[in-house]
Design a protein around this motif. Structure first.
Motif, mmCIF file in Angstrom:
data_model
loop_
_atom_site.group_PDB
_atom_site.id
_atom_site.type_symbol
_atom_site.label_atom_id
_atom_site.label_comp_id
_atom_site.label_asym_id
_atom_site.label_seq_id
_atom_site.Cartn_x
_atom_site.Cartn_y
_atom_site.Cartn_z
ATOM 1 N N ALA A 246 0.832 -1.212 0.000
ATOM 2 C CA ALA A 246 0.000 0.000 0.000
ATOM 3 C C ALA A 246 0.859 1.252 0.000
ATOM 4 C CB ALA A 246 -0.932 -0.011 1.215
ATOM 5 N N ARG A 247 1.968 1.227 0.727
ATOM 6 C CA ARG A 247 2.852 2.390 0.751
ATOM 7 C C ARG A 247 3.536 2.575 -0.601
ATOM 8 N NH1 ARG A 247 7.033 2.061 5.441
ATOM 9 N NH2 ARG A 247 5.066 1.984 6.571
ATOM 10 N N ALA A 248 3.947 1.476 -1.239
ATOM 11 C CA ALA A 248 4.592 1.574 -2.543
ATOM 12 C C ALA A 248 3.620 2.002 -3.630
ATOM 13 C CB ALA A 248 5.239 0.238 -2.907
ATOM 14 N N ALA A 249 2.324 1.730 -3.455
ATOM 15 C CA ALA A 249 1.339 2.123 -4.461
ATOM 16 C C ALA A 249 1.184 3.624 -4.557
ATOM 17 C CB ALA A 249 -0.009 1.489 -4.136
ATOM 18 N N ASP A 250 1.506 4.360 -3.500
ATOM 19 C CA ASP A 250 1.469 5.822 -3.504
ATOM 20 C C ASP A 250 0.092 6.343 -3.894
ATOM 21 O OD1 ASP A 250 2.469 8.368 -3.169
ATOM 22 O OD2 ASP A 250 3.278 8.512 -5.203
ATOM 23 N N GLY A 251 -0.939 5.742 -3.316
ATOM 24 C CA GLY A 251 -2.290 6.235 -3.537
ATOM 25 C C GLY A 251 -2.977 5.720 -4.779
ATOM 26 N N SER A 252 -2.319 4.895 -5.589
ATOM 27 C CA SER A 252 -2.896 4.384 -6.830
ATOM 28 C C SER A 252 -3.419 2.968 -6.601
ATOM 29 C CB SER A 252 -1.844 4.387 -7.947
ATOM 30 O OG SER A 252 -2.332 3.728 -9.101
ATOM 31 N N VAL A 253 -4.712 2.767 -6.831
ATOM 32 C CA VAL A 253 -5.298 1.443 -6.634
ATOM 33 C C VAL A 253 -4.765 0.475 -7.679
ATOM 34 C CG1 VAL A 253 -7.460 0.175 -6.413
ATOM 35 C CG2 VAL A 253 -7.342 2.559 -5.700
ATOM 36 N N ARG A 254 -4.652 0.918 -8.913
ATOM 37 C CA ARG A 254 -4.188 0.021 -9.965
ATOM 38 C C ARG A 254 -2.737 -0.394 -9.741
ATOM 39 N NH1 ARG A 254 -5.208 2.922 -14.542
ATOM 40 N NH2 ARG A 254 -3.143 3.853 -14.541
ATOM 41 N N ASP A 255 -1.874 0.557 -9.354
ATOM 42 C CA ASP A 255 -0.488 0.199 -9.065
ATOM 43 C C ASP A 255 -0.411 -0.799 -7.917
ATOM 44 O OD1 ASP A 255 0.019 1.987 -11.012
ATOM 45 O OD2 ASP A 255 1.186 3.392 -9.793
ATOM 46 N N GLY A 256 -1.227 -0.573 -6.877
ATOM 47 C CA GLY A 256 -1.214 -1.487 -5.748
ATOM 48 C C GLY A 256 -1.694 -2.877 -6.121
ATOM 49 N N LEU A 257 -2.730 -2.973 -6.947
ATOM 50 C CA LEU A 257 -3.213 -4.288 -7.364
ATOM 51 C C LEU A 257 -2.194 -5.009 -8.236
ATOM 52 C CD1 LEU A 257 -6.975 -3.529 -8.109
ATOM 53 C CD2 LEU A 257 -6.016 -4.852 -6.221
ATOM 54 N N SER A 258 -1.481 -4.271 -9.058
ATOM 55 C CA SER A 258 -0.423 -4.899 -9.858
ATOM 56 C C SER A 258 0.684 -5.446 -8.960
ATOM 57 C CB SER A 258 0.150 -3.885 -10.853
ATOM 58 O OG SER A 258 -0.855 -3.417 -11.739
ATOM 59 N N LEU A 259 1.060 -4.673 -7.918
ATOM 60 C CA LEU A 259 2.068 -5.157 -6.984
ATOM 61 C C LEU A 259 1.556 -6.349 -6.181
ATOM 62 C CD1 LEU A 259 3.475 -1.756 -5.650
ATOM 63 C CD2 LEU A 259 4.569 -3.327 -7.254
ATOM 64 N N LEU A 260 0.292 -6.315 -5.788
ATOM 65 C CA LEU A 260 -0.283 -7.445 -5.063
ATOM 66 C C LEU A 260 -0.306 -8.695 -5.925
ATOM 67 C CD1 LEU A 260 -1.759 -8.558 -2.569
ATOM 68 C CD2 LEU A 260 -3.904 -7.735 -3.580
ATOM 69 N N ASP A 261 -0.658 -8.533 -7.182
ATOM 70 C CA ASP A 261 -0.642 -9.665 -8.111
ATOM 71 C C ASP A 261 0.760 -10.249 -8.220
ATOM 72 O OD1 ASP A 261 -1.603 -11.482 -9.897
ATOM 73 O OD2 ASP A 261 -2.526 -10.023 -11.230
ATOM 74 N N GLN A 262 1.751 -9.380 -8.315
ATOM 75 C CA GLN A 262 3.140 -9.830 -8.403
ATOM 76 C C GLN A 262 3.591 -10.495 -7.108
ATOM 77 O OE1 GLN A 262 5.788 -6.682 -9.442
ATOM 78 N NE2 GLN A 262 7.636 -7.943 -9.306
ATOM 79 N N ALA A 263 3.172 -9.955 -5.972
ATOM 80 C CA ALA A 263 3.584 -10.530 -4.688
ATOM 81 C C ALA A 263 2.993 -11.917 -4.480
ATOM 82 C CB ALA A 263 3.168 -9.601 -3.556
ATOM 83 N N ILE A 264 1.746 -12.125 -4.895
ATOM 84 C CA ILE A 264 1.123 -13.441 -4.745
ATOM 85 C C ILE A 264 1.867 -14.475 -5.560
ATOM 86 C CG2 ILE A 264 -0.972 -14.745 -5.225
ATOM 87 C CD1 ILE A 264 -2.583 -12.261 -4.523
ATOM 88 N N VAL A 265 2.313 -14.096 -6.755
ATOM 89 C CA VAL A 265 3.086 -15.020 -7.584
ATOM 90 C C VAL A 265 4.484 -15.203 -7.019
ATOM 91 C CG1 VAL A 265 3.981 -15.422 -9.900
ATOM 92 C CG2 VAL A 265 1.732 -14.397 -9.601
ATOM 93 N N HIS A 266 5.057 -14.124 -6.467
ATOM 94 C CA HIS A 266 6.435 -14.179 -5.952
ATOM 95 C C HIS A 266 6.546 -15.049 -4.716
ATOM 96 C CE1 HIS A 266 10.513 -12.691 -5.176
ATOM 97 N NE2 HIS A 266 10.152 -12.570 -3.895
#
Length: 596
Positions: A246-266
């Motif tokens: 959430a902190r890395a998303a910097d207020g962007s929901v789409r950026d945060g969801l992309s990072l969450l998607d990557q983290a689940i795979v990682h």
């Protein structure tokens, strides 16, 4: 407003197969051969106003406008990337054209999602909803081609809606061609514009639209939203890992969801904070606090070693500087607003260390650290070697930690001048011996200079310094001076110490010593850290007592360059040599038989 994501079997707003059998199959049972994978940013795109998060003002205004029938001819949606501009435009299109499950409904705040128009808009195949990209169609000819269809009524929907994304990319001629139609469009036409650069849109266009500024979504709201999506996906993820995303998303929901998607795979199994930190190239938060404490304590060697550890772990040096800026800002907030350290969204370790640093660091020190880190960050971005630039930045910050603040330096300089217009005070140690007598002015009124050790206002030996701290109500600093330092040099106005690396010294130990001594004695003190071995407090006390002996004091006056030092007793009085063993030798020998 609810902030929970739709259940995992809810079709995505723009999924091509949103209504097929695969859409009603849970994600865990879908095979790769049945349906291609849909990323989380598209799968969990809101389909109505209730699913929008962090945009309460926009939702309230649009809901009231639709419910009361007060619809504007054009809407301007602006905000940073990923906050929901295009999604909001599609929700407005569905709300205005929804006819309900029975086909008899009107514009509604809660589109049904099952009528013909809702389904066609969700699948991007409605002929009366035109979604255009202004970045690829910027010319006046493209705009005229679009506006030629405005005069015609919609084919099947209630309103013909033009959604123009990145509208700021249109040329000046295209904007001019749009003005007349935008001001007086037909009753069946609505315009919805989206842009990330609102300042590039002409004011003549803005004055014809209702403007909505979509705000950045707060990190706490994003973390709760991501937790619901992770639960719907059946993925385990730590709360700290969600906070990092959430902190890395910097207020962007789409950026945060992309990072969450990557983290689940990682991550394998439960996604841990260490895995997310490695994925994002971030430094450990506790290690960043250690680095900040080393900098504020002036420990350059430890700071460079910690930076090297961050770099070896994969952290970007620029990100390390940004983390130091975050720590500086956090400590400053805690110092000014102590209640901010009680925020439950902040980790307990950060709150505890933030309180400790806020109590020991002054505002001038924190402000100076912020300015130096901020300036050094811009310099490091343009440097040939980022790591070397960051190392030099840390060296500057560590050296500056021991410097007085501008206010303290100015006050000390003013106090050192005495009366107005008089020259500043002379050297810290008054001259003594024959040279002092030769240079003294031949006036009877001039008093002889007092010895440094007898100056009550400015202590001249280490014991007097310690006693001054005890007398002034600083027992903790006095205890550190007695126990955790070794004296290298001490003179009125100057103190040079060797600090014990294992001692629990506060990060601003040396600046506090300098500030207290300068304030109490009325003169500027220089307190430095030395790498020389130095003397323990007992040895320093013995030397101070020895200097008070009349014979030794007379010798030091007679020989100004002489120094007094302690030596082990074994070196001063070595043990007597052992008696040599006498060996008898037969001196009767035959010279003719001797061999050489």
């Amino acid at each position: 407003m609810t902030e929970q994501p739709p259940p995992p079997d809810t079709p995505a707003a723009d999924s091509p197969a949103a209504d097929g059998p695969a859409a009603r199959t849970p994600p865990a049972t879908r095979g790769a051969s049945q349906t291609p994978y849909t990323v989380l940013a598209r799968k969990y795109r809101p389909a109505d106003f209730s699913a929008l998060i962090g945009q309460e003002a926009l939702v309230r205004t649009l809901s009231n406008a639709i419910a009361r029938g007060r619809l504007a001819q054009a809407y301007m949606l602006t905000g940073v990337r990923g906050v929901g501009k295009t999604t909001t435009a599609r929700i407005i299109a569905r709300a205005l054209n929804c006819i309900g499950p029975d086909g008899q409904g009107g514009p509604t705040v809660t589109p049904c999602g099952v009528c013909e128009h809702c389904r066609a808009i969700a699948e991007d195949r409605h002929v009366d909803i035109l979604e255009l990209d202004a970045a690829s169609r910027t010319g006046v000819g493209d705009m005229r081609e679009i506006l030629d269809g405005v005069r015609y009524r919609p084919t099947s929907a209630r309103y013909k809606i033009y959604i123009i994304d990145e509208v700021h990319m249109l040329s000046t001629q295209a904007f001019n061609a749009l003005l007349k139609t935008l001001e007086e469009p037909p009753a069946h036409v609505k315009f919805i514009f989206a842009t990330t650069e609102i300042r590039k849109v002409p004011v003549t266009v803005l004055s014809r639209c209702q403007r909505f500024d979509l705000r950045r979504v707060e990190a706490e709201t994003l973390a709760r939203h991501f937790a619901g999506i992770a639960q719907a996906e059946g993925a385990g993820i730590e709360a700290e890992a969600l906070a990092l995303i959430a902190r890395a998303a910097d207020g962007s929901v789409r950026d945060g969801l992309s990072l969450l998607d990557q983290a689940i795979v990682h991550g394998a199994g439960t996604v841990e904070a260490t895995q997310v930190r490695a994925m994002l190239g971030l430094a450990d938060r506790a290690a960043v606090f250690d680095l900040f404490q080393s900098l504020m304590g002036g420990d350059i060697a430890a700071a460079l070693d910690q930076l090297a550890d961050h770099h070896r772990a994969g952290a970007d040096p620029l990100v390390v500087v940004q983390d130091l800026l975050d720590v500086t800002h956090w400590v400053t907030r805690v110092k000014l607003i102590p209640a901010s350290a009680d925020d439950p969204a902040i980790a307990e370790a950060e709150r505890t260390r933030g309180r400790e640093l806020a109590q020991t660091l002054s505002m001038p020190v924190l402000s100076r650290a912020w300015q130096m880190l901020l300036k050094g960050l811009s310099e490091a971005r343009g440097a040939p070697s980022t790591l070397q630039a960051v190392e030099m930045l840390l060296i500057r910050v560590a050296f500056a930690a021991d410097l007085p603040s501008p206010e303290d330096a100015l006050k000390a300089l003013k106090d050192g001048r005495g009366e107005a217009g008089q020259p500043p005070r002379g050297p810290a140690t008054p001259p003594s011996g024959p040279a002092a007598e030769a240079s003294a002015p031949p006036t009877a009124e001039s008093p002889a200079p007092a010895p440094a050790s007898t100056d009550a206002a400015c202590p001249g030996d280490f014991d007097a310094v310690v006693a001054l701290f005890e007398a002034r109500g600083e027992p903790r600093l006095a205890a550190h001076l007695k126990r955790d330092v070794r004296l290298v040099a001490c003179a009125p106005g100057r103190l040079e110490l060797n600090l014990d690396p294992d001692a629990p010294l506060p990060p601003d130990f040396l600046p506090r010593l300098r500030q207290r001594l300068s304030t109490w004695t009325g003169r500027l003190w220089v307190v430095e850290r030395s790498t020389q071995a130095g003397l323990d407090p007992l040895s320093a006390r013995l030397l101070a007592e020895a200097r008070q002996e009349p014979l030794i004091a007379a010798l030091l006056d007679a020989f100004p360059g002489a120094k007094l030092r302690l030596e082990p007793l074994s070196e001063i009085n070595p043990p007597p040599p052992e008696p040599e063993m006498e060996m008898e030798m037969d001196m009767n020998w035959d010279a003719d038989s001797a061999l050489f």
